[in-house]
Write a protein that holds these residues in place. Structure first.
Motif, PDB file in Angstrom:
ATOM      1  N   GLY A 241     -10.689  31.723 -35.477  1.00  0.00           N
ATOM      2  CA  GLY A 241     -11.020  30.302 -35.397  1.00  0.00           C
ATOM      3  C   GLY A 241     -12.518  30.110 -35.286  1.00  0.00           C
ATOM      4  N   LEU A 242     -12.900  28.855 -35.300  1.00  0.00           N
ATOM      5  CA  LEU A 242     -14.308  28.481 -35.245  1.00  0.00           C
ATOM      6  C   LEU A 242     -14.475  27.390 -34.204  1.00  0.00           C
ATOM      7  CD1 LEU A 242     -17.118  28.776 -36.671  1.00  0.00           C
ATOM      8  CD2 LEU A 242     -16.390  26.918 -38.179  1.00  0.00           C
ATOM      9  N   LEU A 243     -15.465  27.543 -33.336  1.00  0.00           N
ATOM     10  CA  LEU A 243     -15.760  26.543 -32.319  1.00  0.00           C
ATOM     11  C   LEU A 243     -17.044  25.808 -32.680  1.00  0.00           C
ATOM     12  CD1 LEU A 243     -15.076  28.690 -29.124  1.00  0.00           C
ATOM     13  CD2 LEU A 243     -13.485  27.168 -30.331  1.00  0.00           C
TER      14      LEU A 243
ATOM     15  N   LEU B 120     -16.694  25.699 -43.770  1.00  0.00           N
ATOM     16  CA  LEU B 120     -15.587  25.399 -42.866  1.00  0.00           C
ATOM     17  C   LEU B 120     -14.236  25.782 -43.452  1.00  0.00           C
ATOM     18  CD1 LEU B 120     -16.687  21.959 -41.399  1.00  0.00           C
ATOM     19  CD2 LEU B 120     -17.173  24.268 -40.559  1.00  0.00           C
ATOM     20  N   GLU B 121     -14.128  25.788 -44.792  1.00  0.00           N
ATOM     21  CA  GLU B 121     -12.844  26.131 -45.414  1.00  0.00           C
ATOM     22  C   GLU B 121     -12.441  27.579 -45.125  1.00  0.00           C
ATOM     23  OE1 GLU B 121     -16.057  26.757 -48.513  1.00  0.00           O
ATOM     24  OE2 GLU B 121     -15.560  25.130 -47.138  1.00  0.00           O
ATOM     25  N   GLN B 122     -13.383  28.402 -44.694  1.00  0.00           N
ATOM     26  CA  GLN B 122     -13.052  29.779 -44.330  1.00  0.00           C
ATOM     27  C   GLN B 122     -12.391  29.848 -42.943  1.00  0.00           C
ATOM     28  OE1 GLN B 122     -16.412  32.387 -44.739  1.00  0.00           O
ATOM     29  NE2 GLN B 122     -16.594  32.004 -46.929  1.00  0.00           N
ATOM     30  N   PHE B 123     -12.375  28.721 -42.238  1.00  0.00           N
ATOM     31  CA  PHE B 123     -11.815  28.657 -40.888  1.00  0.00           C
ATOM     32  C   PHE B 123     -10.878  27.455 -40.770  1.00  0.00           C
ATOM     33  CE2 PHE B 123     -15.904  30.759 -40.642  1.00  0.00           C
ATOM     34  CZ  PHE B 123     -15.612  31.903 -39.917  1.00  0.00           C
ATOM     35  N   PRO B 124      -9.750  27.473 -41.510  1.00  0.00           N
ATOM     36  CA  PRO B 124      -8.835  26.329 -41.454  1.00  0.00           C
ATOM     37  C   PRO B 124      -8.229  26.174 -40.055  1.00  0.00           C
ATOM     38  CG  PRO B 124      -7.863  28.115 -42.718  1.00  0.00           C
ATOM     39  CD  PRO B 124      -9.270  28.525 -42.395  1.00  0.00           C
TER      40      PRO B 124
END
Length: 170
Positions: free
Chosen positions: A87-89, A101-105
């Motif tokens: 994930g991405l914060l 951002l599409e690499q971290f749905p």
């Protein structure tokens, strides 16, 4: 430039520092005990396979957040059964850095986080996990603390509000 490095949360019957050193984490701080054997420790760097190696050695799930300039958190989590999620914060800040951002749905991350929590014997909060993975904060570490609470990690707490103002005054 802000802080980089990361934070690792896992359950272990022994201290995490020695294990983390052995599997390729650098400049590891002493672990902070949470509850029920869960611990959290900060580190400067980790080799690419360090998280998986740690989970294999402990036999316990672990979640790692690697920070970029205190602004962004890259989340990786592994279970002993081989379950993983990422994930991405702080997505808004990540976008300003040019991170795609599409690499971290979000939805697969929420699903993975809930599965990780279940595999860890915990009860994750789906709404709070989603809020953490889509929310914004001044520092990514604030979202990382919220993620620990959302995953149901025993003893995890939200950071105290910055109350430095007036603390040194008599």
């Amino acid at each position: 430039m802000g802080d980089s490095g990361g934070s690792l949360t896992s359950r272990s019957a022994t201290g995490l520092r020695g294990l983390m050193d052995a599997v390729g984490f650098d400049d590891v701080d002493e672990a902070e005990a949470l509850a029920d054997g869960w611990q959290v420790s900060d580190f400067a760097e980790a080799r690419p396979r360090s998280l998986g190696d740690l989970v294999r050695r402990t036999g316990a799930p672990a979640v790692m957040v690697t920070f970029l300039d205190s602004d962004i958190g890259f989340v990786e989590a592994v279970t002993p059964g081989g379950g993983t999620w990422e994930g991405l914060l702080n997505r808004t800040m990540a976008e300003s850095y040019g991170i795609p951002l599409e690499q971290f749905p979000v939805e697969p991350a929420v699903t993975g986080a809930l599965a990780w929590s279940t595999a860890a014997g915990l009860k994750g909060d789906e709404e709070l996990i989603r809020k953490t993975l889509t929310g914004s904060a001044l520092f990514a570490s604030e979202l990382s603390a919220l993620l620990s609470v959302a995953l149901g990690i025993p003893g995890a707490q939200l950071p105290e509000p910055d109350d430095d103002e007036g603390d040194d005054e008599e």
